[in-house]
Design a protein around this motif. Structure first.
Motif, short mmCIF file in Angstrom:
data_model
loop_
_atom_site.label_atom_id
_atom_site.label_comp_id
_atom_site.label_asym_id
_atom_site.label_seq_id
_atom_site.Cartn_x
_atom_site.Cartn_y
_atom_site.Cartn_z
N TYR A 26 0.83 -1.20 0.00
CA TYR A 26 0.00 0.00 0.00
C TYR A 26 0.86 1.25 0.00
O TYR A 26 0.66 2.17 -0.82
N LYS A 27 1.82 1.34 0.93
CA LYS A 27 2.63 2.55 1.05
C LYS A 27 3.56 2.74 -0.15
O LYS A 27 3.78 3.87 -0.60
N GLU A 28 4.09 1.65 -0.69
CA GLU A 28 4.91 1.75 -1.89
C GLU A 28 4.10 2.31 -3.05
O GLU A 28 4.57 3.16 -3.80
N THR A 29 2.87 1.82 -3.18
CA THR A 29 2.01 2.30 -4.25
C THR A 29 1.61 3.75 -4.03
O THR A 29 1.69 4.58 -4.94
N LEU A 30 1.17 4.07 -2.80
CA LEU A 30 0.71 5.42 -2.48
C LEU A 30 1.78 6.47 -2.75
O LEU A 30 1.51 7.51 -3.34
N THR A 31 2.99 6.20 -2.27
CA THR A 31 4.05 7.21 -2.35
C THR A 31 4.68 7.32 -3.74
O THR A 31 5.56 8.17 -3.96
N ASN A 32 4.26 6.47 -4.67
CA ASN A 32 4.80 6.52 -6.03
C ASN A 32 3.72 6.77 -7.08
O ASN A 32 3.94 6.54 -8.27
N LEU A 33 2.56 7.27 -6.64
CA LEU A 33 1.47 7.53 -7.59
C LEU A 33 1.82 8.72 -8.48
O LEU A 33 2.22 9.78 -7.99
N PRO A 34 1.63 8.61 -9.78
CA PRO A 34 1.86 9.75 -10.68
C PRO A 34 0.79 10.82 -10.47
O PRO A 34 -0.33 10.52 -10.04
N ALA A 35 1.12 12.05 -10.78
CA ALA A 35 0.14 13.14 -10.72
C ALA A 35 -1.04 12.81 -11.62
O ALA A 35 -0.87 12.29 -12.72
N GLY A 36 -2.23 13.09 -11.11
CA GLY A 36 -3.45 12.81 -11.87
C GLY A 36 -4.10 11.48 -11.53
O GLY A 36 -5.25 11.24 -11.89
N THR A 37 -3.38 10.61 -10.81
CA THR A 37 -3.94 9.33 -10.41
C THR A 37 -5.11 9.52 -9.45
O THR A 37 -5.06 10.40 -8.58
N LYS A 38 -6.13 8.72 -9.58
CA LYS A 38 -7.31 8.81 -8.71
C LYS A 38 -7.16 7.91 -7.49
O LYS A 38 -6.68 6.78 -7.60
N VAL A 39 -7.56 8.43 -6.33
CA VAL A 39 -7.70 7.63 -5.11
C VAL A 39 -9.10 7.87 -4.57
O VAL A 39 -9.72 8.89 -4.85
N GLU A 40 -9.60 6.93 -3.79
CA GLU A 40 -10.95 7.04 -3.25
C GLU A 40 -10.89 7.28 -1.75
O GLU A 40 -10.21 6.55 -1.02
N MET A 41 -11.62 8.29 -1.28
CA MET A 41 -11.67 8.61 0.15
C MET A 41 -13.08 8.41 0.68
O MET A 41 -14.06 8.81 0.04
N SER A 42 -13.19 7.79 1.88
CA SER A 42 -14.50 7.57 2.48
C SER A 42 -14.38 7.47 4.00
O SER A 42 -13.28 7.44 4.54
N TRP A 43 -15.51 7.44 4.67
CA TRP A 43 -15.61 7.23 6.13
C TRP A 43 -14.74 8.18 6.93
O TRP A 43 -13.86 7.77 7.68
N MET A 44 -14.97 9.46 6.80
CA MET A 44 -14.25 10.47 7.57
C MET A 44 -14.72 10.50 9.02
O MET A 44 -15.90 10.38 9.31
N ASP A 45 -13.76 10.64 9.95
CA ASP A 45 -14.08 10.65 11.38
C ASP A 45 -12.97 11.36 12.14
O ASP A 45 -11.96 11.75 11.54
#
Length: 253
Positions: free
Chosen positions: A108-127
């Motif tokens: 997860y962290k390897e993927t997250l920290t190497n995402l190219p600009a413009g890549t989509k991520v999904e955010m949910s369940w804010m608390d």
């Protein structure tokens, strides 16, 4: 008949209120769980394995300072690695959603920290584990490591509105140090310092406890062992557990 009619009216009113309450509750739950698509704006690597992820902020989206949310990476399909709970290091009046994290080497962290600009991520369940009511009580804050991500927006939200004491056991995480130091230099009601050991981190809180006691709210954010030590320290000083709020970063994976 009048009495009976009045009773029926009361019952109907109660049922209506209950129904509306259920709708409101359902609406809140639906909103909290609703997925928002964000785009990567840029990714910084200020030092070592520390990364700042800059994400677009949906229009009119608001959140409480110190909140966290679930961030899912569509590219990651492996079970247990597709999403993580991450703290939002920015607040609602800023133009972006900011994430501060370690790259622990996990998928997860390897993927997250190497995402190219413009890549989509999904955010949910804010608390949030650090809700603050507008009562004016002083805030005595402690953060360890990347736990500073929760404290930065809290300070920015409440500075000049109440007294704030913040100690950061930084462990080499200094990405917000200049910004917070500058704020402390310009605002007398905000005190900020960094430390290198947990015992050194207790110096400012010791002074704050003497000054404010249980009139203050104590906010702790960071690694579990550090938070347990600080909670024990505050309890020994006579601080009621009801005055202490914690946001434990249970792992860096």
């Amino acid at each position: 008949m009048k009495g009976r009619s009045k009773m029926i009216t009361i019952v109907v009113s109660i049922l209506s209120v209950g129904f509306v309450g259920c709708l409101i509750t359902w609406g809140v739950m639906a909103f909290l769980g609703r997925s928002q698509s964000l785009s990567v704006k840029s990714i910084e690597n200020p030092s070592g394995d520390i990364y700042l992820i800059h994400l677009t902020k949906p229009k009119d989206m608001a959140w409480e300072a110190g909140s966290f949310a679930k961030f899912a990476l569509p590219e990651v399909k492996e079970s247990g690695q597709a999403s993580r709970w991450l703290t939002i290091a920015s607040n609602s009046d800023e133009s972006e959603i900011l994430i501060l994290t370690h790259n622990s080497g996990s998928l997860y962290k390897e993927t997250l920290t190497n995402l190219p600009a413009g890549t989509k991520v999904e955010m949910s369940w804010m608390d949030s584990h650090l809700p603050i009511s507008d009562g004016g009580e002083p805030l005595v804050c402690f953060a360890s490591d990347v736990g500073i991500a929760a404290m930065r927006p809290i300070v920015k939200d409440w500075i000049s509105k109440r007294s704030i004491v913040l100690n950061h056991l930084d462990k080499g995480v200094t990405v917000f140090d200049k910004e917070l130091s500058k704020m402390a230099n310009h605002e007398e009601s905000f005190s900020y310092e960094t430390s290198t050991t947990i015992s050194q981190s207790q110096n400012k809180p010791t002074e704050a406890v003497k000054q404010y006691g249980n009139k203050a709210i104590y906010l702790l954010s960071g690694q579990p062992d550090d938070l347990e030590t600080m909670k024990g320290f505050l309890e020994d000083k006579g601080i009621d557990t009801k005055q202490v709020k914690t946001d434990s970063f249970t792992g860096l994976k």
